[in-house]
Motif scaffolding. Sequence first.
Motif, short mmCIF file in Angstrom:
data_model
loop_
_atom_site.label_atom_id
_atom_site.label_comp_id
_atom_site.label_asym_id
_atom_site.label_seq_id
_atom_site.Cartn_x
_atom_site.Cartn_y
_atom_site.Cartn_z
N ARG A 45 0.84 -1.21 0.00
CA ARG A 45 0.00 0.00 0.00
C ARG A 45 0.87 1.26 0.00
N TRP A 46 2.00 1.19 0.72
CA TRP A 46 2.88 2.37 0.76
C TRP A 46 3.53 2.61 -0.62
N LEU A 47 3.97 1.52 -1.28
CA LEU A 47 4.67 1.67 -2.56
C LEU A 47 3.75 2.12 -3.67
N GLU A 48 2.43 1.97 -3.47
CA GLU A 48 1.50 2.49 -4.48
C GLU A 48 1.61 4.00 -4.62
N ARG A 49 2.09 4.68 -3.57
CA ARG A 49 2.24 6.14 -3.61
C ARG A 49 3.61 6.56 -4.12
N GLU A 50 4.55 5.62 -4.24
CA GLU A 50 5.92 5.93 -4.67
C GLU A 50 6.11 5.45 -6.11
N SER A 51 5.64 6.22 -7.09
CA SER A 51 5.68 5.79 -8.49
C SER A 51 7.10 5.77 -9.05
N ASP A 52 8.01 6.59 -8.51
CA ASP A 52 9.36 6.64 -9.06
C ASP A 52 10.17 5.39 -8.75
N LEU A 53 9.74 4.61 -7.76
CA LEU A 53 10.51 3.42 -7.40
C LEU A 53 10.46 2.35 -8.50
N VAL A 54 9.42 2.36 -9.31
CA VAL A 54 9.32 1.38 -10.41
C VAL A 54 10.46 1.62 -11.40
N LEU A 55 10.72 2.91 -11.69
CA LEU A 55 11.80 3.22 -12.63
C LEU A 55 13.16 2.86 -12.03
N LEU A 56 13.34 3.12 -10.71
CA LEU A 56 14.60 2.76 -10.09
C LEU A 56 14.83 1.25 -10.10
N GLN A 57 13.75 0.48 -9.86
CA GLN A 57 13.88 -0.97 -9.88
C GLN A 57 14.23 -1.46 -11.29
#
Length: 630
Positions: free
Chosen positions: A210-222
Amino acid sequence: MDGAHGSIVGYQRFPVDSGGSMEHLVITTGFSHSGWSRGLAALARDQFAEGVDEILETWRAQAAHDVSVDTIGAPPLERFGAWLESVEPGRTILSSDERDLWLLDQWAEHYPQARFLLFYTDPETALIAALKAGADPADFLDGWRASVHRLVRFQRRHRQRSLLLDAESARLDPQAMVEAAQRIGLMLRLEEQRSQTDEDPVFERLVARRWLERESDLVLLQAELEAHAYPLGECSVVADPDVDQLLELYRREQACHRRLTAERDAQAGLAEENANAAKAQSKLAAERGAELERLQERLSALEAKHTALETSRQQLEASQKQLETRHKTLEATHKDTVEENELLLLQLHQVQEELESQFLQSKQQVETLSAEKAALAKDKEALTRDKVSLTAARDEQSKLAAERGAELKRLQERLSALEAKHTALETSRQQLEASQKQLETSHKTLEATHKDTVEENELLLLQLHQVQEELEQYFLKYQELKGLEDNSDADTTTASDATLLTEKSEAKPPSQAPKNHRRKRPPALKSGGFIGKKRKERQRLERYVTIIRESGLFDEAWYLSQYPDVASAGYDAIEHYVCHGIQENRHPAPWFDTAFYLERNPDVANSIMNPLVHYHQFGKAERRPTRRGY
């Protein structure tokens, strides 16, 4: 190994074409609390040697203190190199510390032959590990982003010397990790596989997603991490927890919560009992605090002695004997004070008996007057009421004396209990120190009791003076009555007046000399009766006047000649000094400097005691100076 030690530094010798050997360092690290070290769990520990952590600790601690500094400095090359020479050739060195993540550039610069295994975890896995470790999610993800940028940048600059690996994939397929490590010349061995089942963190996984749903930039970093990482295999995707799992987790948490609540309530009850006991002790300490302020300076000297006595048992025992001697002295002083109190009570009873006798004589004389003098009869009734009031005052004083006697008896019982404890605590040095503190407490209590008793004696003496003053007023009233009788019988009145004057003169104390009545009294000493405003303060000042007058230390002639404004105002010299002279820094005699005595004796200055009275009762025996050069 995700604590303060979370990296692996490996040292190994590899053959080269020249026929010799070249040393390599293999450094493995990852971001703190991200679960990166799980990828190393399958490696055989017997191929690593320990002992390098102490050499590198200071250097790594500097990096952890300020990771924003690009150049921390070189590792301790001299000590580290000497340690490398002592390691058996062909073995690998283990030094586990996750702070190497921020020291990669320093390692690469100072050890060109080093190899690097860089581990990362995907955002969900990393956040789950951070939540289990109690880290703040927002702060952790900020650090995770910074670590990703550092890992990717380092891998780009050192592609031939480093591998970027997914820690979860390495944990699931350690053989693939060993094969990948061979690409940079590192030969690793695995331990015998052990079956290990980790409990699925249902709650942490749900919160992380649920927390990572608000962190969209982490998908690009991954995606950037996966692009630079060496693939070890696909990881299975864990589905969202179902309702049954959440319900089971909720029930376990509820049971744990109830158990913790019961334990907390039990601890709270114990804490409340301790708090009540502490409050009682604090209240008792607060009640004694005001009286103990005057004794702080003397007790500080005693505490300094206690600190010095800790050096040896023999010195502590010597100090113990000194305190016992002082304790006995206080008991003797206390006994003398009690005897003085009893003597004052006896004098009070004698004055009251004289008052009753004088009243009976007046009553008999009034009865001889003629019945036609109705005014005299009314005055007689007034005198009767005065007698009742004085009798009530006498009973009140007797009751107060009885209460004080009971209080002194209780204090003596407490003193006996403290002495018994003191004797029992002489078996060891720690017990002697505890006994030392109890004797200090007893010492403070006795001195406070001594002060209370002295104040009570002063109050009783002042009350005695007040009773005598009331007796004088009574005689004045009686004289007025006798003045009315003079109209009918002049001869009888003359004889009665002579008798009353004789009795009045005998009843007056030595301190109430006639010449003092002719002088003007300061406002602070004007009588306000038993219920007058500031009665206690006036009684204390009158007590000081009496003590100074009886001591013979005050030079009245010198005082009036030195301060002519006092003589012109008509004040008594001693009364003026007690009420005003101290505040105005006036001196009672040429050999006594009031301001100098208060300056040199802060314990007297911080109390309400008259400085000349203090010198008479204590300072003279303690040889305290009274002026400069005297």
